[in-house]
Design an enzyme around this catalytic site. Structure first.
Site, PDB file in Angstrom:
ATOM      1  N   ASP A  99       0.744  -1.262   0.084  1.00 21.99           N
ATOM      2  CA  ASP A  99      -0.043   0.126  -0.035  1.00 21.99           C
ATOM      3  C   ASP A  99       0.721   1.439   0.190  1.00 21.99           C
ATOM      4  OD1 ASP A  99      -3.110   0.005  -0.020  1.00 21.99           O
ATOM      5  OD2 ASP A  99      -2.313   1.715   1.465  1.00 21.99           O
ATOM      6  N   ASP A 100       0.363   2.384   0.472  1.00 16.79           N
ATOM      7  CA  ASP A 100       1.202   3.691   0.453  1.00 16.79           C
ATOM      8  C   ASP A 100       2.533   3.491   1.449  1.00 16.79           C
ATOM      9  OD1 ASP A 100       1.650   6.373  -0.085  1.00 16.79           O
ATOM     10  OD2 ASP A 100      -0.234   7.206   0.990  1.00 16.79           O
ATOM     11  N   LYS A 176      -4.098  -0.514  -6.957  1.00 15.65           N
ATOM     12  CA  LYS A 176      -5.157   0.012  -6.064  1.00 15.65           C
ATOM     13  C   LYS A 176      -4.585   1.801  -6.377  1.00 15.65           C
ATOM     14  CE  LYS A 176      -6.278   1.342  -1.234  1.00 15.65           C
ATOM     15  NZ  LYS A 176      -5.865   1.193   0.179  1.00 15.65           N
ATOM     16  N   ASP A 178      -5.947   5.288  -5.464  1.00 20.39           N
ATOM     17  CA  ASP A 178      -6.383   6.217  -4.361  1.00 20.39           C
ATOM     18  C   ASP A 178      -6.889   7.465  -4.838  1.00 20.39           C
ATOM     19  OD1 ASP A 178      -7.383   6.706  -1.862  1.00 20.39           O
ATOM     20  OD2 ASP A 178      -5.553   5.855  -0.672  1.00 20.39           O
ATOM     21  N   SER A 211     -10.527   3.963  -5.917  1.00 19.42           N
ATOM     22  CA  SER A 211     -11.124   4.418  -4.430  1.00 19.42           C
ATOM     23  C   SER A 211     -12.079   5.680  -4.465  1.00 19.42           C
ATOM     24  CB  SER A 211      -9.890   5.093  -3.676  1.00 19.42           C
ATOM     25  OG  SER A 211      -9.156   3.888  -3.324  1.00 19.42           O
ATOM     26  N   ASP A 241     -12.389   3.697   5.465  1.00 14.81           N
ATOM     27  CA  ASP A 241     -11.320   2.752   5.566  1.00 14.81           C
ATOM     28  C   ASP A 241     -11.891   1.827   6.900  1.00 14.81           C
ATOM     29  OD1 ASP A 241      -9.926   3.761   3.709  1.00 14.81           O
ATOM     30  OD2 ASP A 241      -8.135   4.380   5.007  1.00 14.81           O
TER      31      ASP A 241
END
Ligand SMILES: *[C@@H]1O[C@H](CO)[C@@H](O)[C@H](O)[C@H]1NC(C)=O
Ligand SMILES: *[C@@H]1O[C@H](CO)[C@@H](O)[C@H](O)[C@H]1NC(C)=O
Ligand SMILES: *[C@@H]1O[C@H](CO)[C@@H](O)[C@H](O)[C@H]1NC(C)=O
Length: 474
Positions: A99-100, A176, A178, A211, A241
Site C-alpha cells: 500500500d502507500d 489500487k 487512491d 477508490s 477505511d
C-alpha cells in the site's frame, strides 16, 4: 468519515425466540444453468490476497524491532512466505499488496519513474520484490492526484508512463488507485485515463481498484457507478477505511447492508465489485464471532477477500475454520459473480443476508447475530405489507449469561430462493456439517453472548442436485 465507538461488550442474557412463520408459497425460481456465460474474456472474480495497510500502515522505519512490520522488502517477503506455507495461496489468496509509503518522495529526475525507497527495498526495488515473492503476485498502490494520501508521488498526468512501470517493468498485476489530492471534477477523467493506460500496459487479466466512490460521500445511490465500470475499474472502495476494531467493522456492515440492494444492481461480474475493505480476521482486535460474521457477509457481497492481518500471528483455529474455509471462499468466488444483499431490515439483533443466485442453482444465507446489547428477546417477523424482515423487541433485559438463539430461515420470497424440487439440502459451512433436508425452511441455532456478534453461514442446494453429487462421489 466518523467511526462510531466500538459496540458495548456488556454481557447479557439473551432469550431469543424467533417466530416460525408459515411457509411461503413461492413461485418456482428457474433452476439456473449458468456455465454458458462463463467464457467471456473479461471474466473476473473478486480478488484475494494480503495487504500491508491495516497493521503496517506508513511505518517507514525498517530498522531494529520494526524490520519485519514496516513498508520494506523483507516484511513483504515474510508475509508471502507464510501465504504459501500455511495454505492461503493454495486457497486462492494469490497476491501481496504493497500500500502507500513504499516510494521515494520524488520521482527519479532522469527516468521520471516512481522509485521504491532503496533503504527499505534495496536497489532492486519493486521488480526484485515481485520476483522474490513469486508465484505470489504483486499488487501496487498509487493515487489519482498530485500526491498519495501520505504525500508520496501521485500518478495524475503520468498515467501511461506509470501503467507501463507498474505492470511491465515491475510485473505487478493489480493497482489500487487512491483519490487524495484530486477532486470531484477531476475523478472522471483521472480514473478513466489510468484505466485505459493499465489495459494497454497490463491486458485484461490485471485488476484496477478505484477508490473514487469513497471520495464522493456516503450516499451510494448518488455515485456514478456506470462511469466507474466504463473507466475500467474492476472493483472500488465505496466507503471509509476499516479500522481494527469491532465498531468500525459493524459500521461498515451496516453501511453496506443499508445500500446492498442498490449496490447489487450496479456491481458484479463484468461491472466491478464493491470493496468494503480489508478482512480483520486473524487479528485480536475483533472476537472470533465477528471474524465469522465478516467472512460470511463479505462472501455474500462478492467482496474482495484481502487480509489485513499479520499472517504469522493468525490463530490456527480461525485460520482453518474461517480464512481457509473452502466452502466460504467458494461462495465469495462463485463464478456467476452476482452479489447478494441484506434481506432483512437493519437490526441490532439479528439479520438475514442472502446470495440467492449461485452457479449451481443454490443459494447462500448468513444468519447474522449483531451482538445487540439492549434487548434480550426479539422476534424476526415479516413486514405485513411486504417481504421485508424486521426484529421486534418483546422483552426486557436480564443480564448474565450466554444463551442459545434459534432463528428460522424460510425458503421463498424472503431469501429470494426456493428449492426447485421442493426439498433443499442445507449445509452449515463453518461447522462443516449437513443440517439435513428441509422443505419450507430451516431452523438455525447459535450460541451467543450479548455484545459479541456471531454468524452461521449456510449453503442451500436443491436436494435432488446434492443427492446426485453424493451418488457421483460413491
Ligand atoms: C527506528 O526504530 C528503532 C527501534 O527499533 C529506533 O531506535 C529508531 O530511533 C527509529 N528510527 C527512527 C528514524 O525513528
Ligand atoms: C480539481 O482537480 C483538477 C485536476 O484533476 C484541477 O485542475 C482543479 O484545479 C481542481 N479544482 C479544485 C477546486 O481544486
Ligand atoms: C423495513 O424498512 C423499510 C425501509 O426503511 C420500511 O419502510 C419498513 O417499514 C421497515 N419494516 C418494518 C416492519 O419496520
Amino acid at each position: 468519515m466518523a467511526v462510531p465507538p466500538p459496540a458495548s461488550h456488556s454481557y447479557g442474557y439473551l432469550m431469543f425466540s424467533f417466530l416460525c412463520l408459515s411457509p411461503i408459497l413461492h413461485t418456482a425460481t428457474a433452476s439456473s444453468s449458468s456455465s454458458s456465460s462463463l467464457s467471456s474474456l473479461s471474466f473476473k472474480l473478486p480478488p484475494m490476497g494480503w495487504m500491508s495497510w491495516e497493521l503496517f500502515r506508513c511505518n517507514v522505519n525498517c530498522t531494529g524491532k520494526y524490520h519485519d512490520t514496516c513498508i520494506g522488502h523483507d516484511a513483504f517477503v515474510k508475509q508471502a512466505t507464510v501465504l504459501i506455507k500455511d495454505g492461503y495461496f493454495r486457497a486462492g489468496y494469490n497476491r501481496v499488496h504493497v500500500d502507500d509509503c513504499f516510494a521515494n518522495r520524488q520521482r527519479d529526475p532522469v527516468s521520471g519513474d516512481i522509485v521504491a525507497d532503496p533503504t527499505r527495498f534495496g536497489t532492486g526495488g519493486m521488480r526484485k520484490l515481485a520476483t522474490d515473492i513469486a508465484p505470489v503476485e504483486l499488487a501496487v498502490y498509487s493515487d489519482c492526484g498530485t500526491m498519495t494520501c501520505m504525500g508520496y508521488p501521485g500518478s495524475i498526468n503520468h498515467e501511461v508512463h506509470d501503467a507501463k512501470l507498474f505492470f511491465q517493468k515491475w510485473g505487478a498485476t493489480y493497482l489500487k488507485y487512491d483519490g487524495c489530492y484530486n477532486n470531484i471534477t477531476g475523478y472522471p477523467s483521472g480514473y478513466a485515463k489510468m484505466g485505459q493506460a493499465l489495459r494497454s500496459a497490463g491486458g485484461e487479466k490485471t485488476y484496477y481498484s478505484c477508490s473514487w466512490p469513497a471520495y464522493l460521500g456516503d450516499d451510494e445511490t448518488k455515485k456514478p457507478y456506470a462511469q466507474m465500470t466504463a473507466a475500467g475499474c474492476d472493483l472500488w472502495r465505496n466507503y471509509g477505511d476499516i479500522q481494527c476494531d469491532l465498531g468500525s467493522l459493524m459500521d461498515i456492515v451496516d453501511h453496506y447492508g443499508d445500500y446492498s440492494k442498490f449496490l447489487a444492481t450496479v456491481s458484479g461480474q463484468g461491472k466491478g465489485y464493491n470493496d468494503p475493505d480489508m478482512l480483520l480476521i486473524g487479528n485480536t482486535c475483533i472476537p472470533d464471532g465477528a471474524a465469522r460474521l465478516q467472512m460470511a457477509v463479505w462472501s455474500i457481497l462478492a467482496a474482495p477477500l484481502i487480509m489485513g492481518n499479520d499472517l504469522r500471528l493468525v490463530p490456527t483455529p480461525i485460520r482453518d475454520q474461517v480464512l481457509l474455509n473452502e466452502e466460504a471462499i467458494a461462495i465469495d468466488q462463485d463464478p456467476l459473480g452476482i452479489p447478494g444483499y441484506r434481506a432483512s431490515n437493519k437490526s441490532d439483533v439479528a439479520e438475514l443476508w442472502v446470495r440467492p443466485k449461485l452457479a449451481d442453482g443454490g443459494a447462500a444465507v448468513a444468519v447474522v447475530y449483531k451482538g445487540g446489547s439492549s434487548l434480550t428477546r426479539a422476534r424476526l417477523e415479516r413486514n405485513p405489507s411486504g417481504s421485508a424482515w424486521t426484529t421486534r423487541k418483546i422483552g426486557a433485559v436480564q443480564l448474565g449469561k450466554t444463551k442459545k438463539l434459534t432463528l428460522h430461515v424460510p425458503f421463498g420470497a424472503e431469501i429470494g430462493w426456493s428449492p426447485p424440487s421442493g426439498t433443499a439440502s442445507v449445509r452449515d459451512i463453518y461447522a462443516r456439517t449437513s443440517l439435513g433436508e428441509h422443505t419450507s425452511g430451516v431452523d438455525v441455532s447459535l450460541t451467543v453472548t450479548e455484545g459479541i456478534p456471531e454468524t452461521v453461514l449456510l449453503r442451500l442446494s436443491d436436494a435432488a442436485d446434492s443427492r446426485a453429487v453424493s451418488d457421483a462421489r460413491k
